[in-house]
Scaffold this motif. Structure first.
Motif, mmCIF file in Angstrom:
data_model
loop_
_atom_site.group_PDB
_atom_site.id
_atom_site.type_symbol
_atom_site.label_atom_id
_atom_site.label_comp_id
_atom_site.label_asym_id
_atom_site.label_seq_id
_atom_site.Cartn_x
_atom_site.Cartn_y
_atom_site.Cartn_z
ATOM 1 N N VAL A 65 4.928 32.940 21.596
ATOM 2 C CA VAL A 65 4.397 31.954 20.648
ATOM 3 C C VAL A 65 3.216 31.210 21.261
ATOM 4 O O VAL A 65 2.167 31.040 20.625
ATOM 5 C CB VAL A 65 5.503 30.977 20.215
ATOM 6 N N GLN A 66 3.382 30.747 22.481
ATOM 7 C CA GLN A 66 2.346 29.936 23.127
ATOM 8 C C GLN A 66 1.095 30.738 23.440
ATOM 9 O O GLN A 66 -0.027 30.238 23.273
ATOM 10 C CB GLN A 66 2.907 29.310 24.412
ATOM 11 N N LEU A 70 -0.184 30.931 18.854
ATOM 12 C CA LEU A 70 -0.900 29.661 18.734
ATOM 13 C C LEU A 70 -2.324 29.716 19.282
ATOM 14 O O LEU A 70 -3.076 28.748 19.118
ATOM 15 C CB LEU A 70 -0.111 28.548 19.436
ATOM 16 N N THR A 71 -2.702 30.818 19.896
ATOM 17 C CA THR A 71 -4.090 30.988 20.351
ATOM 18 C C THR A 71 -4.897 31.845 19.390
ATOM 19 O O THR A 71 -6.100 32.028 19.593
ATOM 20 C CB THR A 71 -4.121 31.637 21.749
ATOM 21 N N ARG A 75 -3.858 30.492 13.262
ATOM 22 C CA ARG A 75 -3.317 29.136 13.339
ATOM 23 C C ARG A 75 -4.181 28.152 12.551
ATOM 24 O O ARG A 75 -3.649 27.274 11.855
ATOM 25 C CB ARG A 75 -3.227 28.696 14.798
ATOM 26 N N HIS A 79 -2.462 26.010 9.570
ATOM 27 C CA HIS A 79 -2.306 24.578 9.866
ATOM 28 C C HIS A 79 -3.157 23.700 8.954
ATOM 29 O O HIS A 79 -3.026 22.470 8.991
ATOM 30 C CB HIS A 79 -2.612 24.305 11.337
ATOM 31 N N TYR A 85 1.704 22.184 8.626
ATOM 32 C CA TYR A 85 1.234 21.304 9.692
ATOM 33 C C TYR A 85 2.106 20.068 9.857
ATOM 34 O O TYR A 85 2.247 19.546 10.965
ATOM 35 C CB TYR A 85 -0.220 20.888 9.456
ATOM 36 N N PHE A 88 4.778 21.006 12.163
ATOM 37 C CA PHE A 88 4.256 21.213 13.517
ATOM 38 C C PHE A 88 3.904 19.884 14.191
ATOM 39 O O PHE A 88 4.183 19.686 15.375
ATOM 40 C CB PHE A 88 3.024 22.120 13.461
ATOM 41 N N SER A 276 7.445 29.500 15.215
ATOM 42 C CA SER A 276 6.173 29.691 15.924
ATOM 43 C C SER A 276 5.082 28.774 15.388
ATOM 44 O O SER A 276 4.567 27.914 16.114
ATOM 45 C CB SER A 276 5.726 31.154 15.831
ATOM 46 N N LEU A 277 4.744 28.892 14.123
ATOM 47 C CA LEU A 277 3.601 28.166 13.580
ATOM 48 C C LEU A 277 3.970 26.794 13.011
ATOM 49 O O LEU A 277 3.088 25.985 12.751
ATOM 50 C CB LEU A 277 2.925 29.013 12.503
ATOM 51 N N ASP A 279 6.798 25.071 14.576
ATOM 52 C CA ASP A 279 7.597 24.433 15.629
ATOM 53 C C ASP A 279 8.828 23.771 15.016
ATOM 54 O O ASP A 279 9.189 22.643 15.333
ATOM 55 C CB ASP A 279 6.755 23.403 16.403
#
Length: 310
Positions: A65-66, A70-71, A75, A79, A85, A88, A276-277, A279
Motif C-alpha cells: 500500500v505504502q 499511495l505513490t 491516488r 482522493h 478522502y 483517509f 489502501s486508499l 486507510d
C-alpha cells in the motif's frame, strides 16, 4: 537473413515481474478514468486491490500500500472524492464517522451534485459498492426493528442506540417519529450528538455523551431498554471488548428485550480499496465468531439468537 527473434522489441521480449504487471493495471485504471470510463476503471481498481490484499498478509500488504498504491497517480483521482478522502484524512480522528454515513445515506446531495467529473462519478461508485449497500441495509434493519418492537408493546418502548452517529434510522422509523419509541442516543462524538439534537429533538430523542470505554468500565450505566442496538461499532472492537460489551448491553435489557448487533463479514470485495486508499480498517467476523460474542451471557437468559446476512 534476419532471425525473427531479433525483430521482437526488447520491451516485449523481457518477462514482466509481478510489480511491473501491477503498474500496468494501475496505469490502465488511470487511463480509463481519464478517458471517461470511470465505472469500469473503478471496478477494475477495486478487483485489483481486493486480489492483492488476498495474496498478501500483514506487513507485506502494508508495504505494498505504502510503496505501490499511495505513490501512484490514481491516488490524486480518488482522493478528490470527498467520501474516500474523509476516511483517509480522518478529520474527527477516525474513519467511518457520521458524516461519512451521511454520504452513504444521501444526506449531502447538494454537495455531491456540485462535484465535477470524474470526481462525481468516483463518489457515486464508491458509495454504491457492497459495503455502503450493507450500511444502508443496516439502517433499514434497525428502523424495522424499532417499529416491530413498538408494535408489540402496550406503551412507548425505550430504545438505546450506542455509537449512534447521526441516528438517521429515525427518518425511516414511524414509531420513532410518532411517539411509539423513546430513543436515547449515546455517542462519544459531541458533534454527532449536536446534529441529533438539531434534527430529532422534536421527536423526544435524548442524547448522552459517552465512549465505549465509559460503558465498559461502568462510568456510564446504560438505561434500561426494550431494544438496544449498535449498527457500526463492532466493526472496530476486538473480541474481548466486543464480548464484554455484548454482556453489558444484554444486561441492560428488560425481560423480553432485543439486542441487535451488526458486523461486516470477512473477505468483502471493498476491503482492498478501503484499507489502501481510504486507510479504513475494520474487524471482520463470520457467523461463529459473532455467536461467540454472546459467551458472557448465561445461555438460560437468552430466548433466541437469530443471525442473518444482507
Amino acid at each position: 537473413m534476419t532471425n525473427e527473434t531479433d525483430a521482437i522489441p526488447a520491451f516485449a521480449a523481457r518477462e514482466f515481474s509481478v510489480q511491473d504487471r501491477l503498474w500496468v493495471h494501475m496505469n490502465a485504471v488511470l487511463e480509463q478514468i481519464n478517458a471517461g470510463r470511470v465505472i469500469s476503471g473503478m471496478c477494475r481498481l477495486q478487483v485489483l486491490l481486493s486480489e492483492r490484499r488476498r495474496q498478501l498478509r500483514g506487513p507485506d500488504w502494508t508495504r505494498f500500500v505504502q510503496t505501490e498504491v499511495l505513490t501512484h497517480g490514481i491516488r490524486d483521482i480518488v482522493h478528490a472524492d470527498p467520501f474516500t478522502y474523509r476516511a483517509f484524512s480522518k478529520p474527527r480522528g477516525y474513519a467511518g464517522d457520521a458524516v461519512m454515513m451521511d454520504y452513504i445515506y444521501g444526506y449531502r446531495e447538494k454537495e455531491m451534485r456540485s462535484l465535477p467529473d470524474p470526481v462525481g462519478r468516483v463518489f457515486d461508485y464508491c458509495t454504491g459498492t457492497a459495503a455502503p449497500q450493507a450500511v444502508r441495509f443496516r439502517r433499514q434493519v434497525v428502523a424495522e426493528n424499532i417499529d416491530a418492537a413498538a408494535a408489540r408493546g402496550a406503551r412507548p418502548i425505550d430504545v438505546v442506540a450506542l455509537a449512534a452517529g447521526h441516528l438517521r434510522e429515525v427518518d425511516l422509523s414511524l414509531a420513532a417519529r410518532t411517539g411509539g419509541a423513546a430513543i436515547t442516543a449515546i455517542d462519544q462524538d459531541e458533534a454527532s450528538l449536536d446534529q441529533i439534537g438539531e434534527d430529532y429533538s422534536q421527536y423526544g430523542v435524548q442524547t448522552i455523551a459517552a465512549s465505549v470505554r465509559d460503558v465498559l468500565t461502568g462510568r456510564r450505566q446504560l438505561p434500561a431498554s426494550d431494544l438496544s442496538y449498535t449498527a457500526g461499532l463492532y466493526d472496530y472492537l476486538p473480541d474481548s471488548a466486543a464480548t464484554r460489551l455484548t454482556t453489558v448491553m444484554f444486561e441492560a435489557l428488560r425481560p423480553g428485550g432485543t439486542l441487535l448487533l451488526a458486523n461486516f463479514l470477512p473477505n468483502i470485495l471493498d476491503a482492498g480499496y478501503m484499507e489502501s486508499l481510504m486507510d479504513w480498517h475494520l474487524i471482520y467476523r463470520g457467523d461463529d465468531e459473532m455467536r461467540e460474542l454472546a459467551g458472557g451471557v448465561p445461555p438460560g437468559d437468552i430466548a433466541a439468537i437469530e443471525q442473518f446476512h444482507d
